[in-house]
Each structure stands twice: as structure tokens, then as C-alpha cells.
Design a protein around this motif. Structure first.
Motif, PDB file in Angstrom:
ATOM      1  N   LEU A   7      -3.553  -2.477  -1.522  1.00 25.80           N
ATOM      2  CA  LEU A   7      -3.282  -1.118  -1.970  1.00 25.80           C
ATOM      3  C   LEU A   7      -3.698  -0.945  -3.428  1.00 25.80           C
ATOM      4  O   LEU A   7      -4.295   0.060  -3.805  1.00 25.80           O
ATOM      5  N   ASN A   8      -3.404  -1.945  -4.251  1.00 25.99           N
ATOM      6  CA  ASN A   8      -3.821  -1.904  -5.647  1.00 25.99           C
ATOM      7  C   ASN A   8      -5.336  -1.784  -5.758  1.00 25.99           C
ATOM      8  O   ASN A   8      -5.867  -1.009  -6.556  1.00 25.99           O
ATOM      9  N   ARG A   9      -6.034  -2.573  -4.937  1.00 22.72           N
ATOM     10  CA  ARG A   9      -7.499  -2.552  -4.977  1.00 22.72           C
ATOM     11  C   ARG A   9      -8.025  -1.169  -4.598  1.00 22.72           C
ATOM     12  O   ARG A   9      -8.913  -0.620  -5.258  1.00 22.72           O
ATOM     13  N   VAL A  19       9.638  -2.463  -1.607  1.00 16.58           N
ATOM     14  CA  VAL A  19      10.244  -2.247  -2.920  1.00 16.58           C
ATOM     15  C   VAL A  19      11.768  -2.165  -2.758  1.00 16.58           C
ATOM     16  O   VAL A  19      12.270  -1.391  -1.940  1.00 16.58           O
ATOM     17  N   ALA A  20      12.504  -2.977  -3.533  1.00 16.94           N
ATOM     18  CA  ALA A  20      13.970  -2.930  -3.511  1.00 16.94           C
ATOM     19  C   ALA A  20      14.425  -1.831  -4.461  1.00 16.94           C
ATOM     20  O   ALA A  20      14.234  -1.929  -5.675  1.00 16.94           O
ATOM     21  N   LYS A  71       1.594   4.461  -4.742  1.00 22.21           N
ATOM     22  CA  LYS A  71       1.176   4.279  -6.123  1.00 22.21           C
ATOM     23  C   LYS A  71       2.249   3.555  -6.939  1.00 22.21           C
ATOM     24  O   LYS A  71       1.937   2.693  -7.771  1.00 22.21           O
ATOM     25  N   ILE A  72       3.512   3.910  -6.704  1.00 27.43           N
ATOM     26  CA  ILE A  72       4.601   3.267  -7.442  1.00 27.43           C
ATOM     27  C   ILE A  72       4.752   1.811  -7.005  1.00 27.43           C
ATOM     28  O   ILE A  72       4.923   0.911  -7.836  1.00 27.43           O
ATOM     29  N   ALA A  73       4.683   1.568  -5.687  1.00 27.62           N
ATOM     30  CA  ALA A  73       4.828   0.199  -5.176  1.00 27.62           C
ATOM     31  C   ALA A  73       3.776  -0.722  -5.781  1.00 27.62           C
ATOM     32  O   ALA A  73       4.058  -1.866  -6.155  1.00 27.62           O
ATOM     33  N   ILE A 132       5.629  -3.837  -7.916  1.00 28.28           N
ATOM     34  CA  ILE A 132       5.698  -5.124  -7.223  1.00 28.28           C
ATOM     35  C   ILE A 132       4.667  -6.065  -7.818  1.00 28.28           C
ATOM     36  O   ILE A 132       3.486  -5.764  -7.859  1.00 28.28           O
ATOM     37  N   VAL A 133       5.165  -7.181  -8.331  1.00 29.21           N
ATOM     38  CA  VAL A 133       4.285  -8.183  -8.950  1.00 29.21           C
ATOM     39  C   VAL A 133       4.180  -9.362  -8.026  1.00 29.21           C
ATOM     40  O   VAL A 133       5.178  -9.920  -7.569  1.00 29.21           O
TER      41      VAL A 133
END
Length: 251
Positions: A82-84, A145-146, A240-242, A246-247
Motif C-alpha cells: 500500500l505504501n508503494r 491498525v490498533a 493512507k493513515i495505515a 504502521i511500521v
């Protein structure tokens, strides 16, 4: 006429009494043996049942942990992809330039923080943001995401403010869902926003307000970058937020 012999009568009575006592002892011993037998059988059944339950529980826990590991691996891979996509614009959902700058800052800041119980704390005004906040929380949690969310996290009967303070401490980042009611400066939202600003990891999400409205509301927000439901769906904003909060632990 035979003479009455009291000693002989007493002797017979003692003999009868001794015989009765002996019979009672034998009956008690027999009963005790039966009780011991039943107890041993019950213990055997209980032990066998406990072994089965223990074995079943270990399997359930093992299967659950295995599923969690698979889900975590899948989530990390999905978030990486998703980041990509968000950064390359290869999908229908992509960051705008201001959004990408915000996401990069959040991603860097979150990666430098100690692990917390929650990835993010969702602050909102219930009067006009409850439905959107619930939808955003669900979409974020589906992505792994928690989220600290009051309707789920707060336990009735305990101090709401103390529970909220604990959630603010445990969350690595914050989301402020800015709505008209939020911008009126209500007590709880102002309190939450003040705490979230102290984290230096704050993600504004605008709903039915503009960046100009936010500028008039407060000059203490770190910048006017953020996400808005006018431009994206709640599901796309969650993606977008996730990708930002998330790292990947392997990195």
C-alpha cells in the motif's frame, strides 16, 4: 422356677453390643471402601477431562497465535504494498503532495517511538463525528491498525478521564477527526487535542470543514496538512493513515 441371673443378662447385653459395634465398623469400612473407589474413579475422570481440556486449549492458543502471526505477516506485506502504491500513484488511491509530506513525517516519528499498546488514538466529537469515526476505526482495524476508540475502550463504572488519559499515553500517534462540533472547542475534544499535540504525531482528518475553518479554529496545529472526506472516502483515508502509522518491525 428358674432363678433370675442379672449377671448373665448383662453379659449377653455386652456381647450383643460388641457384636453390633463390630457390624457397624464393618459397615463403615465397607462404605469407606466404596467412597474411596468412587473418589478414585471421579479423580481419574477429572484428570482425564483436564488433560483433554488442557490439550484442546493449547491447540486453540497455538492455532490462534499461528493465525495472528500469519495475519501480522499479511498486514505488513499489505501495508508495504500500500505504501508503494500510495507513493507511486500506481493505484486509484494516492497521496497528494501535502499528504505525502505529512505521512512521511508521521511514519518517521512513529518509527522512533517505543512500542505502545495502540498505534493511534482517535479523537472526535460524537455529536457530528460519531458515524464517520466508527467507520474510520473499522477500516483502520481491518488494515491491522490498533485504534484507541472510546466506545470500545472505555469500561463503564470506571473513571472516563483516567481511562482516556491512559489511552492517550499508550497510543503512538493521534488522529483528530475535525468536524464543525469539534471546532467549537468542546471540553473533551480540546483536552484530547492538547494531549495529542504534545505527541508531535498528529493526523488531522477533516469532515464537513475546510482547511480555512481549521486555520480560524486554531493556530497551534503543527500545519494544515491532513486528509479530508471531501476528497477521499473513509476507506481510502484509512489506507493512507495505515501506511503512515504502521511500521514494519523488520525494517
Amino acid at each position: 422356677m428358674a432363678r433370675f441371673n442379672s449377671n448373665q443378662i448383662k453379659q449377653k447385653m455386652r456381647q450383643a453390643e460388641q457384636k453390633l459395634k463390630q457390624q457397624m465398623r464393618q459397615a463403615e469400612q465397607k462404605l469407606q471402601r466404596e467412597v474411596d473407589k468412587v473418589n478414585r474413579e471421579n479423580k481419574r475422570k477429572v484428570d482425564a477431562y483436564n488433560r483433554r481440556v488442557d490439550s484442546h486449549n493449547r491447540k486453540v492458543i497455538s492455532d490462534y497465535n499461528s493465525e495472528v502471526r500469519k495475519r501480522n505477516t499479511h498486514n505488513r506485506q499489505a501495508i508495504a504494498e500500500l505504501n508503494r502504491q500510495l507513493r507511486s500513484g500506481s493505484s486509484g488511491v494516492r497521496y497528494t503532495e501535502p499528504e505525502q509530506q505529512l505521512a512521511d513525517r508521521v511514519h518517521t516519528a512513529v518509527g522512533q517511538l517505543d512500542p505502545r499498546e495502540y498505534d493511534t488514538f482517535l479523537s472526535y466529537a460524537r455529536i457530528d463525528g460519531g458515524d464517520v469515526a466508527s467507520a474510520l476505526r473499522e477500516a483502520l482495524e481491518e488494515l491491522g491498525v490498533a485504534v484507541w476508540f472510546d466506545e470500545v475502550a472505555i469500561i463503564p463504572g470506571r473513571s472516563q478521564s483516567l481511562q482516556m488519559d491512559a489511552g492517550l499515553r499508550k497510543a503512538r500517534s493521534g488522529i483528530a477527526l475535525l468536524t464543525p462540533a469539534y471546532l467549537t472547542g468542546r471540553f473533551w475534544t480540546e483536552r484530547e487535542l492538547g494531549a495529542l499535540l504534545g505527541k508531535n504525531v498528529l493526523i488531522p482528518v477533516l469532515h464537513n470543514v475546510t482547511f480555512e475553518d481549521v486555520r480560524k479554529y486554531s493556530g497551534i496545529l503543527p500545519d494544515l496538512a491532513g486528509f479530508t472526506t471531501e476528497q477521499d472516502s473513509v476507506e481510502d483515508i484509512a489506507k493512507k493513515i495505515a501506511a503512515a502509522v504502521i511500521v514494519d518491525e523488520a525494517v
